[in-house]
Design a protein around this motif. Structure first.
Motif, PDB file in Angstrom:
ATOM      1  N   TYR A 183       0.843  -1.185   0.000  1.00  0.00           N
ATOM      2  CA  TYR A 183       0.000   0.000   0.000  1.00  0.00           C
ATOM      3  C   TYR A 183       0.885   1.245   0.000  1.00  0.00           C
ATOM      4  O   TYR A 183       1.802   1.374   0.814  1.00  0.00           O
ATOM      5  CB  TYR A 183      -0.913  -0.015   1.222  1.00  0.00           C
ATOM      6  CG  TYR A 183      -2.057  -0.978   1.077  1.00  0.00           C
ATOM      7  CD1 TYR A 183      -1.842  -2.357   1.085  1.00  0.00           C
ATOM      8  CD2 TYR A 183      -3.368  -0.523   0.908  1.00  0.00           C
ATOM      9  CE1 TYR A 183      -2.885  -3.255   0.925  1.00  0.00           C
ATOM     10  CE2 TYR A 183      -4.430  -1.411   0.751  1.00  0.00           C
ATOM     11  CZ  TYR A 183      -4.172  -2.771   0.756  1.00  0.00           C
ATOM     12  OH  TYR A 183      -5.224  -3.660   0.596  1.00  0.00           O
ATOM     13  N   TYR A 184       0.564   2.140  -0.922  1.00  0.00           N
ATOM     14  CA  TYR A 184       1.338   3.375  -1.087  1.00  0.00           C
ATOM     15  C   TYR A 184       0.479   4.584  -0.756  1.00  0.00           C
ATOM     16  O   TYR A 184      -0.637   4.728  -1.268  1.00  0.00           O
ATOM     17  CB  TYR A 184       1.837   3.508  -2.521  1.00  0.00           C
ATOM     18  CG  TYR A 184       2.824   2.447  -2.942  1.00  0.00           C
ATOM     19  CD1 TYR A 184       2.397   1.278  -3.554  1.00  0.00           C
ATOM     20  CD2 TYR A 184       4.191   2.621  -2.730  1.00  0.00           C
ATOM     21  CE1 TYR A 184       3.293   0.300  -3.942  1.00  0.00           C
ATOM     22  CE2 TYR A 184       5.096   1.650  -3.123  1.00  0.00           C
ATOM     23  CZ  TYR A 184       4.634   0.491  -3.713  1.00  0.00           C
ATOM     24  OH  TYR A 184       5.532  -0.471  -4.100  1.00  0.00           O
ATOM     25  N   CYS A 185       1.030   5.426   0.045  1.00  0.00           N
ATOM     26  CA  CYS A 185       0.403   6.702   0.345  1.00  0.00           C
ATOM     27  C   CYS A 185       0.673   7.670  -0.817  1.00  0.00           C
ATOM     28  O   CYS A 185       1.772   7.654  -1.394  1.00  0.00           O
ATOM     29  CB  CYS A 185       0.997   7.258   1.636  1.00  0.00           C
ATOM     30  SG  CYS A 185       0.400   8.878   2.102  1.00  0.00           S
ATOM     31  N   ASN A 186      -0.301   8.475  -1.135  1.00  0.00           N
ATOM     32  CA  ASN A 186      -0.170   9.421  -2.243  1.00  0.00           C
ATOM     33  C   ASN A 186      -0.662  10.801  -1.832  1.00  0.00           C
ATOM     34  O   ASN A 186      -1.646  10.936  -1.108  1.00  0.00           O
ATOM     35  CB  ASN A 186      -0.982   8.924  -3.439  1.00  0.00           C
ATOM     36  CG  ASN A 186      -1.053   9.926  -4.572  1.00  0.00           C
ATOM     37  OD1 ASN A 186      -1.996  10.711  -4.678  1.00  0.00           O
ATOM     38  ND2 ASN A 186      -0.046   9.915  -5.426  1.00  0.00           N
ATOM     39  N   LEU A 187       0.045  11.807  -2.313  1.00  0.00           N
ATOM     40  CA  LEU A 187      -0.357  13.200  -2.102  1.00  0.00           C
ATOM     41  C   LEU A 187      -0.349  13.890  -3.458  1.00  0.00           C
ATOM     42  O   LEU A 187       0.667  13.889  -4.157  1.00  0.00           O
ATOM     43  CB  LEU A 187       0.619  13.897  -1.153  1.00  0.00           C
ATOM     44  CG  LEU A 187       0.490  15.413  -1.033  1.00  0.00           C
ATOM     45  CD1 LEU A 187      -0.810  15.783  -0.340  1.00  0.00           C
ATOM     46  CD2 LEU A 187       1.677  16.002  -0.268  1.00  0.00           C
ATOM     47  N   LEU A 188      -1.488  14.432  -3.834  1.00  0.00           N
ATOM     48  CA  LEU A 188      -1.587  15.229  -5.054  1.00  0.00           C
ATOM     49  C   LEU A 188      -1.648  16.688  -4.653  1.00  0.00           C
ATOM     50  O   LEU A 188      -2.612  17.125  -4.009  1.00  0.00           O
ATOM     51  CB  LEU A 188      -2.831  14.844  -5.856  1.00  0.00           C
ATOM     52  CG  LEU A 188      -3.109  15.670  -7.116  1.00  0.00           C
ATOM     53  CD1 LEU A 188      -1.967  15.508  -8.114  1.00  0.00           C
ATOM     54  CD2 LEU A 188      -4.435  15.257  -7.747  1.00  0.00           C
ATOM     55  N   PHE A 189      -0.604  17.432  -4.996  1.00  0.00           N
ATOM     56  CA  PHE A 189      -0.479  18.831  -4.579  1.00  0.00           C
ATOM     57  C   PHE A 189       0.076  19.635  -5.740  1.00  0.00           C
ATOM     58  O   PHE A 189       1.143  19.314  -6.256  1.00  0.00           O
ATOM     59  CB  PHE A 189       0.435  18.911  -3.356  1.00  0.00           C
ATOM     60  CG  PHE A 189       0.715  20.311  -2.882  1.00  0.00           C
ATOM     61  CD1 PHE A 189       2.025  20.778  -2.780  1.00  0.00           C
ATOM     62  CD2 PHE A 189      -0.319  21.161  -2.528  1.00  0.00           C
ATOM     63  CE1 PHE A 189       2.290  22.055  -2.335  1.00  0.00           C
ATOM     64  CE2 PHE A 189      -0.059  22.453  -2.093  1.00  0.00           C
ATOM     65  CZ  PHE A 189       1.242  22.898  -1.987  1.00  0.00           C
ATOM     66  N   ARG A 190      -0.662  20.653  -6.131  1.00  0.00           N
ATOM     67  CA  ARG A 190      -0.270  21.492  -7.267  1.00  0.00           C
ATOM     68  C   ARG A 190       0.055  20.642  -8.497  1.00  0.00           C
ATOM     69  O   ARG A 190       1.083  20.850  -9.150  1.00  0.00           O
ATOM     70  CB  ARG A 190       0.917  22.380  -6.880  1.00  0.00           C
ATOM     71  CG  ARG A 190       0.541  23.434  -5.840  1.00  0.00           C
ATOM     72  CD  ARG A 190       1.699  24.347  -5.485  1.00  0.00           C
ATOM     73  NE  ARG A 190       1.291  25.361  -4.522  1.00  0.00           N
ATOM     74  CZ  ARG A 190       2.127  26.220  -3.931  1.00  0.00           C
ATOM     75  NH1 ARG A 190       3.418  26.173  -4.219  1.00  0.00           N
ATOM     76  NH2 ARG A 190       1.683  27.104  -3.069  1.00  0.00           N
TER      77      ARG A 190
END
Length: 114
Positions: free
Chosen positions: A92-99
């Motif tokens: 399981y991979y954490c993801n952050l979508l920012f700009r």
């Protein structure tokens, strides 16, 4: 920006696990955080995501069993996984979508035994 994930492990079918992921660096709360997973021999897939105003999206395969939440003050996202099945076994991979840029955590292994 760095993402640090915690909480993977081995659990029996029907059990529960809680994943957490903390983001650090120059980010604001106006982002989308989520969890993806990749099983052996399969493509990475979205598990769940949550916007900064708590709009949630779930994969059909986890609806009703998983719950995503976040703490904007801590830049942390959580994934409560209940009624786990062997087919939930994956990294399981954490993801952050920012700009418009995707950041990824290091991955945490979840293994569900039958």
């Amino acid at each position: 920006v760095q993402l640090q994930a915690f909480g993977g492990g081995l659990v029996q079918a029907g059990g529960s696990l809680r994943l957490s992921c903390a983001a650090s660096g120059s980010i604001s709360s106006i982002n989308v955080m989520g969890w993806y997973r990749q099983a052996p021999g399969k493509q990475r897939e979205l598990v769940a995501s949550i916007t900064f105003v708590s709009g949630r999206t779930y994969a059909d395969s986890v609806k009703g069993r998983f719950a995503i939440s976040r703490d904007n003050a801590k830049n942390t996202v959580y994934l409560q996984m209940n009624s786990l099945k062997p087919e939930d076994t994956a990294v399981y991979y954490c993801n952050l979508l920012f700009r418009n840029y995707n950041y990824w955590g290091q991955g945490t292994l979840v293994t569900v035994s039958s």
